[in-house]
Design a protein around this motif. Structure first.
Motif, PDB file in Angstrom:
ATOM      1  N   GLN A  89       0.868  -1.176   0.000  1.00  0.00           N
ATOM      2  CA  GLN A  89       0.000   0.000   0.000  1.00  0.00           C
ATOM      3  C   GLN A  89       0.904   1.225   0.000  1.00  0.00           C
ATOM      4  N   LEU A  90       0.887   1.967  -1.099  1.00  0.00           N
ATOM      5  CA  LEU A  90       1.723   3.158  -1.218  1.00  0.00           C
ATOM      6  C   LEU A  90       0.875   4.392  -0.947  1.00  0.00           C
ATOM      7  N   ASP A  91       1.498   5.396  -0.366  1.00  0.00           N
ATOM      8  CA  ASP A  91       0.779   6.636  -0.073  1.00  0.00           C
ATOM      9  C   ASP A  91       0.480   7.417  -1.350  1.00  0.00           C
ATOM     10  N   ALA A  92       1.385   7.371  -2.308  1.00  0.00           N
ATOM     11  CA  ALA A  92       1.237   8.171  -3.526  1.00  0.00           C
ATOM     12  C   ALA A  92       2.093   7.546  -4.612  1.00  0.00           C
ATOM     13  N   ILE A  93       1.828   7.952  -5.845  1.00  0.00           N
ATOM     14  CA  ILE A  93       2.636   7.410  -6.938  1.00  0.00           C
ATOM     15  C   ILE A  93       3.934   8.186  -7.109  1.00  0.00           C
ATOM     16  N   LEU A  94       4.020   9.331  -6.429  1.00  0.00           N
ATOM     17  CA  LEU A  94       5.204  10.183  -6.557  1.00  0.00           C
ATOM     18  C   LEU A  94       5.668  10.645  -5.197  1.00  0.00           C
ATOM     19  N   THR A  95       6.935  11.027  -5.135  1.00  0.00           N
ATOM     20  CA  THR A  95       7.428  11.737  -3.954  1.00  0.00           C
ATOM     21  C   THR A  95       8.190  12.966  -4.440  1.00  0.00           C
ATOM     22  N   GLY A  96       8.255  13.969  -3.610  1.00  0.00           N
ATOM     23  CA  GLY A  96       9.046  15.148  -3.917  1.00  0.00           C
ATOM     24  C   GLY A  96       8.385  16.061  -4.937  1.00  0.00           C
TER      25      GLY A  96
ATOM     26  N   ALA B  93      10.807  -3.691  -2.469  1.00  0.00           N
ATOM     27  CA  ALA B  93      11.253  -5.084  -2.577  1.00  0.00           C
ATOM     28  C   ALA B  93      10.458  -5.934  -1.593  1.00  0.00           C
ATOM     29  N   VAL B  94      10.412  -7.211  -1.855  1.00  0.00           N
ATOM     30  CA  VAL B  94       9.653  -8.111  -0.980  1.00  0.00           C
ATOM     31  C   VAL B  94      10.227  -8.053   0.428  1.00  0.00           C
ATOM     32  N   TRP B  95       9.327  -7.988   1.404  1.00  0.00           N
ATOM     33  CA  TRP B  95       9.709  -7.903   2.815  1.00  0.00           C
ATOM     34  C   TRP B  95      10.691  -9.016   3.155  1.00  0.00           C
ATOM     35  N   GLU B  96      11.844  -8.613   3.698  1.00  0.00           N
ATOM     36  CA  GLU B  96      12.936  -9.574   3.842  1.00  0.00           C
ATOM     37  C   GLU B  96      12.808 -10.484   5.054  1.00  0.00           C
ATOM     38  N   SER B  97      12.324  -9.939   6.157  1.00  0.00           N
ATOM     39  CA  SER B  97      12.323 -10.755   7.375  1.00  0.00           C
ATOM     40  C   SER B  97      11.337 -11.908   7.238  1.00  0.00           C
ATOM     41  N   LEU B  98      11.812 -13.080   7.566  1.00  0.00           N
ATOM     42  CA  LEU B  98      10.955 -14.256   7.517  1.00  0.00           C
ATOM     43  C   LEU B  98      10.237 -14.473   8.836  1.00  0.00           C
ATOM     44  N   ARG B  99      10.625 -13.740   9.858  1.00  0.00           N
ATOM     45  CA  ARG B  99      10.037 -13.981  11.175  1.00  0.00           C
ATOM     46  C   ARG B  99       9.292 -12.773  11.739  1.00  0.00           C
TER      47      ARG B  99
ATOM     48  N   TRP C 138       2.942   0.066   6.534  1.00  0.00           N
ATOM     49  CA  TRP C 138       3.005  -0.178   5.092  1.00  0.00           C
ATOM     50  C   TRP C 138       4.215   0.453   4.415  1.00  0.00           C
ATOM     51  N   THR C 139       4.967   1.263   5.146  1.00  0.00           N
ATOM     52  CA  THR C 139       6.165   1.856   4.551  1.00  0.00           C
ATOM     53  C   THR C 139       7.186   0.761   4.237  1.00  0.00           C
ATOM     54  N   ASP C 140       7.676   0.789   3.011  1.00  0.00           N
ATOM     55  CA  ASP C 140       8.678  -0.194   2.566  1.00  0.00           C
ATOM     56  C   ASP C 140       8.210  -1.636   2.741  1.00  0.00           C
ATOM     57  N   THR C 141       6.930  -1.847   2.580  1.00  0.00           N
ATOM     58  CA  THR C 141       6.377  -3.181   2.793  1.00  0.00           C
ATOM     59  C   THR C 141       5.837  -3.753   1.484  1.00  0.00           C
ATOM     60  N   ASN C 142       6.226  -4.951   1.203  1.00  0.00           N
ATOM     61  CA  ASN C 142       5.663  -5.705   0.088  1.00  0.00           C
ATOM     62  C   ASN C 142       5.676  -7.162   0.523  1.00  0.00           C
ATOM     63  N   LEU C 143       4.537  -7.612   0.987  1.00  0.00           N
ATOM     64  CA  LEU C 143       4.482  -8.917   1.636  1.00  0.00           C
ATOM     65  C   LEU C 143       4.549 -10.054   0.622  1.00  0.00           C
ATOM     66  N   PRO C 144       5.290 -11.107   0.961  1.00  0.00           N
ATOM     67  CA  PRO C 144       5.237 -12.305   0.115  1.00  0.00           C
ATOM     68  C   PRO C 144       3.859 -12.952   0.240  1.00  0.00           C
ATOM     69  N   GLN C 145       3.585 -13.849  -0.674  1.00  0.00           N
ATOM     70  CA  GLN C 145       2.270 -14.475  -0.728  1.00  0.00           C
ATOM     71  C   GLN C 145       2.390 -15.989  -0.659  1.00  0.00           C
ATOM     72  N   GLY C 146       1.323 -16.627  -0.205  1.00  0.00           N
ATOM     73  CA  GLY C 146       1.251 -18.079  -0.240  1.00  0.00           C
ATOM     74  C   GLY C 146       0.127 -18.497  -1.166  1.00  0.00           C
ATOM     75  N   TYR C 147       0.377 -19.551  -1.937  1.00  0.00           N
ATOM     76  CA  TYR C 147      -0.622 -20.027  -2.891  1.00  0.00           C
ATOM     77  C   TYR C 147      -0.520 -21.530  -3.062  1.00  0.00           C
ATOM     78  N   ALA C 148      -1.645 -22.147  -3.356  1.00  0.00           N
ATOM     79  CA  ALA C 148      -1.590 -23.522  -3.834  1.00  0.00           C
ATOM     80  C   ALA C 148      -0.830 -23.517  -5.163  1.00  0.00           C
ATOM     81  N   TYR C 149       0.065 -24.480  -5.320  1.00  0.00           N
ATOM     82  CA  TYR C 149       1.013 -24.434  -6.446  1.00  0.00           C
ATOM     83  C   TYR C 149       0.321 -24.390  -7.805  1.00  0.00           C
ATOM     84  N   ASP C 150      -0.864 -24.989  -7.892  1.00  0.00           N
ATOM     85  CA  ASP C 150      -1.529 -25.058  -9.197  1.00  0.00           C
ATOM     86  C   ASP C 150      -2.563 -23.959  -9.377  1.00  0.00           C
ATOM     87  N   SER C 151      -2.480 -22.944  -8.553  1.00  0.00           N
ATOM     88  CA  SER C 151      -3.403 -21.816  -8.672  1.00  0.00           C
ATOM     89  C   SER C 151      -3.041 -20.949  -9.871  1.00  0.00           C
ATOM     90  N   ARG C 152      -4.044 -20.237 -10.338  1.00  0.00           N
ATOM     91  CA  ARG C 152      -3.809 -19.116 -11.255  1.00  0.00           C
ATOM     92  C   ARG C 152      -4.165 -17.862 -10.466  1.00  0.00           C
TER      93      ARG C 152
END
Lengths: 192, 539
Positions: free
Chosen positions: B206-213, B225-231, B237-251
């Motif tokens: 979730q980004l606040d805006a499409i631009l800064t400055g 980048a994808v959130w690095e910490s695994l724990r 939401w700042t600098d957050t891009n969560l990884p996702q879980g999916y059933a392998y055969d999902s679309r």
């Protein structure tokens, strides 16, 4: 079922407040398991490396501690024998000891060193104050969130529920349980 | 930015300006090349004289170029002009005008028109201070001049300047049976719970805006980048891009909300694309677009990660490109614990480690369990407790209610020494987090052993606790069918015809028939499976 040996102890029988979850010599940071299982902490060597684990349970009555002790020794694959001079009940081997003193039970397993020594340390660490069992946490609705409060808790945990990202104490969906632990390892539970 | 802007060959919107325009130039104002005065050649007249035929006057045959430009996410604008009836010494001037025709800046003067009769001009839409053109309508005015510097033709190339970008991205939610998002859990949270999970519904970012400055400091907001910490989960939401879980055969479905600022360009026929995905709902004009992967996420379990490239275009011309980093854990399905509440979900640290560490396996329960057992036995650095065979991480409230301290185990808080209950817990926790149902069973009781190789010990023995202690009071294993089939990470059996004596042949306990398992394990005594439908719980 393995018979327990009732042994005399210099420590007072009866209801204890528990064992301090932090500050016992040789133990690391506590891990709070569940109200039924108690808490655990690694046993550390002089250089800070783990050499085993203790699990500690504080019951509201002696019977709770007796039942906990019965289950605690299930996960040992060698036969245990009665141990003298440790609490009200004790079983063990060179690397394992399971002890009950009043309403407090604990289990020690080490892959290095004497479990009995750690058992004695834990017995000496048992405290009787504060006597009152801690109050359960509270959950109150504030706006869109259910806010958890547990003043004075040493640790707080929840089962189920949903918290919005970044929200420390507010739940958007109610948890199934909220558990507050006090500084002597006693757990109080809130349920909806 | 990887957007490629192609120069248009000829833009129908390109227009000849009004001759009364303030530049005061017209294509045939009499002052141009060929207006007499030279021996330009000629043709004979009827009376035998010679009539001079003026050479054709050079003109701007076509002016083309970028129609819509995003100076922050697109390539520089590229325009070109073609000159008809070219002659030596021609030059062009370029003037930027705003939407109402007012001159803003002279971009170029006296650009020579070479023999190829074509001039190309590239501009990053930034002024000398580095400030990008604001959103709006503009035109690039081309003036062709003769060698004497006199204007002889003029054409305008209108274009639009926009800002584009995504604000939020949410995976899943299509409701399709083959779009199975799996909740992920981080186990070192703070506050009212030691865990935090995405509920399979939380946004990825979730980004606040499409631009800064502003001004020269104006920058496009990047999807983190994808959130690095695994724990540890993010705290906002700042600098957050969560990884996702999916059933392998999902679309999977990916729903993007856009924060575009398009000005008059909003009425143009915008399109959005991500290679390998199709638009299933929404549009650029609506501000929300849902993409769906055209093929299954993966053929087997694993970690699928990289960057998607979102391209916005108008009439086939790419305007902007934005990178969307992602990581998706391809699992068998949602966690298969008895409870579906936290913490009984897929822990990011666990599935990340397992999926990267395990040998690649076919996407069947049995193949995954086989790979899991080998990974636990060989790669996790665990060693059986040869002092007492005691559990360091598993606790029981009765045999059927085992609870595994998984967060402690991940940190090896209590060390790397374990017993069979721990191993059944480890296998059970990992399997159920990967979406493979696995129970534990207890073998009771007090039996003597054939040759076994305990985990981390490296040799076979029938007396794992020393020469005077050659049996188990119990043993914990795992099963997915009430003890008919056994997986065991605690030990390898002697797989030869005589499991009771050396030499021994290592046999991993992977999908071994329950009766055969007992035959190979037990030398003497009574041993039977109990509690074989117990599923481990965690904290």
């Amino acid at each position: 079922m393995i018979p327990f040996l009732l042994s005399a102890t210099a420590l007072a029988a009866g209801l204890h407040a528990g064992v301090p979850v932090r500050g016992v010599p040789g133990l690391g940071e506590p891990d709070f398991l569940s109200p039924e299982l108690g808490w655990s902490a690694p046993v550390l060597s002089a250089d800070g490396q783990p050499r085993g684990v203790v699990r500690v349970f504080v019951g509201k009555a002696e019977l709770d501690a007796q039942l906990w002790l019965r289950d605690a020794i299930l996960g040992v694959q060698v036969p245990l024998v009665p141990v003298l001079g440790l609490g009200d009940q004790a079983l063990g081997s060179s690397s394992v000891v399971a002890v009950r003193d009043g309403n407090v039970s604990f289990f020690v397993v080490l892959h290095e060193g004497s479990a009995r020594e750690v058992g004695l340390t834990l017995l000496n660490a048992i405290v009787d104050q504060p006597a009152a069992w801690p109050a359960a946490p509270t959950v109150q609705q504030q706006g869109d969130l259910w806010m958890v409060e547990a003043p004075g808790a040493a640790h707080l945990d929840a089962v189920g529920g949903r918290r919005p990202l970044g929200e420390a104490y507010g739940f958007s969906r109610l948890p199934e349980q909220v558990i507050a632990w006090d500084s002597t390892g006693r757990a109080s539970v809130w349920t909806p | 930015m990887t957007l490629l802007l192609l120069a248009l060959a000829c833009d129908p919107a390109t227009s000849k300006p009004d001759p009364s325009d303030d530049t005061g130039t017209t294509p045939t104002d009499g002052g141009g090349v060929g207006d007499g005065g030279g021996d330009d050649g000629g043709t004979e007249t009827l009376d035998g004289g010679t009539e001079t035929v003026p050479p054709p006057v050079p003109s701007l045959a076509a002016v083309g170029g970028s129609l819509v430009l995003d100076p922050l996410r697109g390539l520089p604008g590229v325009w070109s002009a073609e000159v008809a009836d070219w002659s030596e010494g021609l030059t062009v001037d370029l003037v930027l005008r705003d939407g109402v025709g007012d001159s803003l800046v002279v971009l170029a003067e006296d650009l020579p028109v070479g023999a190829e009769a074509r001039v190309e001009y590239e501009w990053d839409l930034r002024d000398g201070d580095g400030v990008a053109l604001p959103v709006g309508s503009y035109s690039l005015e081309w003036t062709l001049s003769d060698p004497a510097g006199e204007p002889i033709d003029l054409l305008d190339a209108p274009f639009q300047v926009v800002r584009t970008g995504v604000l939020t991205g949410v995976w899943g939610g299509s409701g399709s049976v083959d779009d199975v998002r799996v909740p992920l859990l981080w186990h070192r949270a703070s506050g009212a719970s030691s865990t935090w999970d995405d509920g399979a519904e939380e946004s990825a970012f979730q980004l606040d805006a499409i631009l800064t400055g502003e001004g020269a400091d104006e920058l496009p907001t990047q999807v983190p980048a994808v959130w690095e910490s695994l724990r540890t989960p993010p705290t906002g939401w700042t600098d957050t891009n969560l990884p996702q879980g999916y059933a392998y055969d999902s679309r999977p479905t990916l729903r993007l909300s856009l924060g575009n600022s398009l000005g008059e360009a909003a009425s143009l026929p915008w399109e959005a694309r991500i290679d390998g995905w199709e638009v299933v709902a929404g549009s650029v004009a609506e501000g929300t677009i849902s993409f769906r992967k055209t093929e299954a996420l993966a053929e087997r379990l694993g970690v699928v990660e990289g960057e998607l490239s979102l391209v916005l275009s108008v009439e086939g011309e790419d305007v902007s490109t934005q990178a969307l980093p992602y990581r998706v854990y391809a699992l068998m399905g949602p966690a298969t614990f008895s409870s579906s509440s936290a913490p009984h979900l897929a822990w990011v640290e666990a599935i990340d480690g397992a999926l990267r560490g395990m040998a690649e396996a076919e996407a069947t329960d049995e193949a995954v369990l086989d790979a899991l057992i080998e990974w636990i036995f060989l790669d996790l650095g665990l060693r059986y407790d040869t002092r007492s065979g005691a559990s360091y991480y598993m606790s029981y409230s009765g045999w059927s209610s085992g609870r595994f301290s998984f967060s402690s185990f991940l940190d090896r808080t209590n060390g790397s020494t374990i017993n069979c209950s721990d191993c059944s817990g480890i296998a059970g926790v990992y399997a159920n987090m990967l979406g493979v149902p696995l129970d534990y069973a207890i073998i009771l009781s007090n039996f003597q052993l054939n040759e076994i190789e305990a985990i981390g010990v490296g040799s076979f023995t029938s007396c794992p606790f020393g020469p005077t202690s050659c049996g188990f009071s119990y043993h914990a294993v795992t099963t997915n069918d009430d003890g008919e089939s056994i997986w065991d990470a605690t030990l390898a059996l002697d797989g030869d015809k005589d499991p009771g004596s050396e030499p021994s042949t290592r046999l991993f306990v992977q999908d071994i028939d329950g009766e055969e398992y007992l035959d190979r394990l037990v030398r003497s005594g009574s041993a039977s499976y109990y509690y074989a439908d117990s599923r481990v719980r965690i904290r």
